[in-house]
Write an enzyme that holds these catalytic residues in place. Structure first.
Site, mmCIF file in Angstrom:
data_model
loop_
_atom_site.group_PDB
_atom_site.id
_atom_site.type_symbol
_atom_site.label_atom_id
_atom_site.label_comp_id
_atom_site.label_asym_id
_atom_site.label_seq_id
_atom_site.Cartn_x
_atom_site.Cartn_y
_atom_site.Cartn_z
ATOM 1 N N HIS A 187 6.906 6.888 7.226
ATOM 2 C CA HIS A 187 7.319 5.700 7.979
ATOM 3 C C HIS A 187 8.008 4.759 6.991
ATOM 4 O O HIS A 187 7.686 4.758 5.794
ATOM 5 C CB HIS A 187 6.047 5.059 8.553
ATOM 6 C CG HIS A 187 6.260 3.878 9.444
ATOM 7 N ND1 HIS A 187 6.529 2.626 8.954
ATOM 8 C CD2 HIS A 187 6.222 3.755 10.791
ATOM 9 C CE1 HIS A 187 6.639 1.779 9.967
ATOM 10 N NE2 HIS A 187 6.464 2.439 11.094
ATOM 11 N N ASP B 81 -1.184 6.412 3.210
ATOM 12 C CA ASP B 81 -0.911 5.528 4.339
ATOM 13 C C ASP B 81 -1.766 6.007 5.509
ATOM 14 O O ASP B 81 -1.494 7.042 6.113
ATOM 15 C CB ASP B 81 0.593 5.620 4.664
ATOM 16 C CG ASP B 81 0.974 4.872 5.937
ATOM 17 O OD1 ASP B 81 0.075 4.435 6.674
ATOM 18 O OD2 ASP B 81 2.184 4.744 6.197
ATOM 19 N N GLN C 76 -2.073 5.911 10.831
ATOM 20 C CA GLN C 76 -2.263 6.759 12.013
ATOM 21 C C GLN C 76 -3.520 7.626 11.927
ATOM 22 O O GLN C 76 -3.722 8.481 12.793
ATOM 23 C CB GLN C 76 -1.036 7.669 12.222
ATOM 24 C CG GLN C 76 0.246 6.938 12.493
ATOM 25 C CD GLN C 76 0.232 6.133 13.799
ATOM 26 O OE1 GLN C 76 -0.660 6.266 14.629
ATOM 27 N NE2 GLN C 76 1.215 5.258 13.950
ATOM 28 N N LYS D 80 -3.814 -0.935 15.073
ATOM 29 C CA LYS D 80 -3.729 0.461 15.519
ATOM 30 C C LYS D 80 -5.126 1.078 15.609
ATOM 31 O O LYS D 80 -5.269 2.266 15.871
ATOM 32 C CB LYS D 80 -2.870 1.277 14.546
ATOM 33 C CG LYS D 80 -1.387 0.872 14.564
ATOM 34 C CD LYS D 80 -0.600 1.748 13.631
ATOM 35 C CE LYS D 80 0.751 1.183 13.254
ATOM 36 N NZ LYS D 80 1.749 1.273 14.317
ATOM 37 N N CYS E 39 10.852 4.212 13.218
ATOM 38 C CA CYS E 39 10.860 3.723 11.824
ATOM 39 C C CYS E 39 10.756 4.874 10.831
ATOM 40 O O CYS E 39 9.980 4.799 9.854
ATOM 41 C CB CYS E 39 9.733 2.724 11.574
ATOM 42 S SG CYS E 39 9.974 1.193 12.456
HETATM 43 N N1 PLP Z 1 2.680 3.729 8.492
HETATM 44 C C1 PLP Z 1 2.685 4.485 9.590
HETATM 45 C C2 PLP Z 1 2.445 5.966 9.467
HETATM 46 C C3 PLP Z 1 2.894 3.905 10.832
HETATM 47 O O1 PLP Z 1 2.902 4.651 11.945
HETATM 48 C C4 PLP Z 1 3.114 2.503 10.915
HETATM 49 C C5 PLP Z 1 3.400 1.845 12.191
HETATM 50 O O2 PLP Z 1 3.744 2.461 13.174
HETATM 51 C C6 PLP Z 1 3.077 1.761 9.722
HETATM 52 C C7 PLP Z 1 2.866 2.407 8.537
HETATM 53 C C8 PLP Z 1 3.295 0.279 9.736
HETATM 54 O O3 PLP Z 1 2.217 -0.380 10.327
HETATM 55 P P1 PLP Z 1 2.271 -1.948 10.562
HETATM 56 O O4 PLP Z 1 3.526 -2.222 11.329
HETATM 57 O O5 PLP Z 1 1.036 -2.231 11.340
HETATM 58 O O6 PLP Z 1 2.289 -2.586 9.215
#
Ligand code: PLP
Length: 414
Positions: free
Chosen positions: A128, A205, A208, A231, A369
């Site tokens: 992402h 990260d 998810q 999330k 993204c």
């Molecule tokens: N990393 C992953 C794998 C994501 O799916 C997302 C958001 O969809 C993020 C990071 C970013 O999360 P946030 O927008 O809550 O900072």
């Protein structure tokens, strides 16, 4: 399919969520956009509202009772996160605004102070932007190089490929636990072990993964683990960065201001100990309290149970989606998380999402993204359905019916 009911009962779970209760002004929705954000149970909403109503005060400074209570609740949330992730101690938990800020913190505090020209950061093709752009930027600033770990055609990461990329120049391997597009669940413990063997650090990260499976940062062996409250059934505006003490202790701050120094005069600043060094300014207090309640909600269902339930539901979805002619699903099968990016014939994903919305089904469409991943898949835009613990087989059935309807609207036969 009755078998999914054995583990958890989604219709009972939905009763804990005001969003899923009938409302005169709102249509009831089949919500399949959980990778973007999840809904909040009453317990989270009530914990936040109780805080605002009765304990609102700034933390770490109030000599009066309510101020002390606010601090106690905020630090209590930190202890709860530490326990939830199985961190060694609560000082290893830093509150941020979300996964994005957590990873920026590492890229700036660690990257800017540690990286030099010639150093390498390994990123996977499925990241992402939150785990991509901070690294590209810090690489540009420091002269370090981003090395891309490619995915297989099926959408997996191969450890042999990682081994071929690791060298004495590698300083960081930053990888997503679960892909927000492909649903791939990555072998993060092995990845961290290989990174460490090469003398590099490993960041995971967990945006998810954390609400969908048990996560134990010591078992994974990562140096950093990032996730977002929203999330994981919690509020927006709160996120977590877990960092191993030995690493955090040697880092300078990311942002500076109130609450993050031990002492300051015109000539010298002494930083506070961890985690305060990384929490400049007034933190998200009510949001931390809400996150505490969200983690309690997850544990009240059981993380193994959630994982098992969502796994069965995922298998059901994989079977049923195959019935839709012209549907192309991305990512590995059958072993994956409940995130399904797909295309349908040559129908634009925004059209798919809009027509499904007319049938009260919420999915996402777009690039999620993850532009480099879209390039790799040769598919800039996809539709994406994603599951949470309150979804059930009926929701999948409605999605599949809806997709048949989308085909009809566009004049496809069958
Ligand atoms: N990393 C992953 C794998 C994501 O799916 C997302 C958001 O969809 C993020 C990071 C970013 O999360 P946030 O927008 O809550 O900072």
């Amino acid at each position: 399919m009755a078998t999914t009911q054995r583990v958890l009962d989604a219709s009972e779970i939905r009763k804990q969520f005001p969003f899923f209760q009938p409302h005169p002004e709102m249509r009831s929705l089949i919500y399949l956009d959980n990778a973007a954000t999840t809904h909040k149970p009453y317990s989270v909403i009530e914990a936040v509202s109780h805080f605002w109503a009765h304990y609102n005060a700034n933390v770490h400074r109030g000599a009066y009772g309510v101020g002390a209570k606010a601090s106690e609740l905020y630090e209590g949330a930190r202890a709860r996160v530490a326990q939830f992730l199985n961190a060694r101690e609560m000082a290893e938990i830093i509150f941020t605004r979300g996964t994005t800020e957590s990873i920026n913190l590492v890229a700036y505090a660690w990257g800017r102070s540690q990286l030099k020209p010639g150093d390498e950061i390994i990123l996977t093709e499925m990241e992402h932007h939150a785990n991509l752009i901070p690294w590209l930027r810090v690489a540009q600033e420091t002269g370090a190089k981003v090395v891309v770990w490619s995915i297989t055609d099926e959408g997996r990461l191969e450890l042999e490929t990682l081994k071929s990329l690791l060298s004495e120049r590698t300083r960081m391997v930053a990888v997503t636990h679960v892909s927000n597009v492909l649903g791939t669940v990555n072998p993060v413990a092995e990845i961290c072990r290989l990174a460490h063997e090469a003398g590099a650090l490993c960041l995971v990260d967990g945006a998810q993964s954390v609400a969908h499976m048990p996560v134990d940062v010591q078992a994974i062996g990562c140096d950093f683990f990032a996730f977002s409250g929203h999330k994981a059934y919690g509020p927006t505006g709160i996120g977590v960065l877990y960092g191993r003490r030995e690493v955090l202790e040697n880092l300078p701050p990311f942002m500076t201001g109130g609450g993050m120094i031990r002492s300051v005069n015109w000539d010298r600043i002494d930083w506070a100990e961890i985690p305060m060094r990384f929490e400049a300014g007034t933190p998200p207090i009510a949001e931390a309290v809400g996150l505490h309640a969200a983690l309690d909600f997850i544990d009240s269902l059981g993380r193994e149970q959630i994982e098992a339930y969502e796994h069965e539901l995922t298998q059901y979805a994989l079977e049923r989606l195959q019935e839709v002619p012209g549907l192309k699903l991305y990512g590995p099968q059958p072993d994956r998380a409940g995130i399904f990016a797909f295309t349908l014939e040559d129908i634009h994903p925004h059209d798919i999402a809009t027509i499904l919305d007319s049938r009260d089904i919420a999915i996402r469409s777009g690039m999620h993204c993850a532009h480099p991943l879209g390039d790799r898949l040769g598919q800039k835009s996809t539709a994406r359905a994603s599951l949470a613990v309150y979804n059930d087989t009926e929701h999948i059935d409605r999605l599949v019916e809806g997709l048949h309807y989308v085909r009809q609207v566009f004049g496809y036969a069958g």
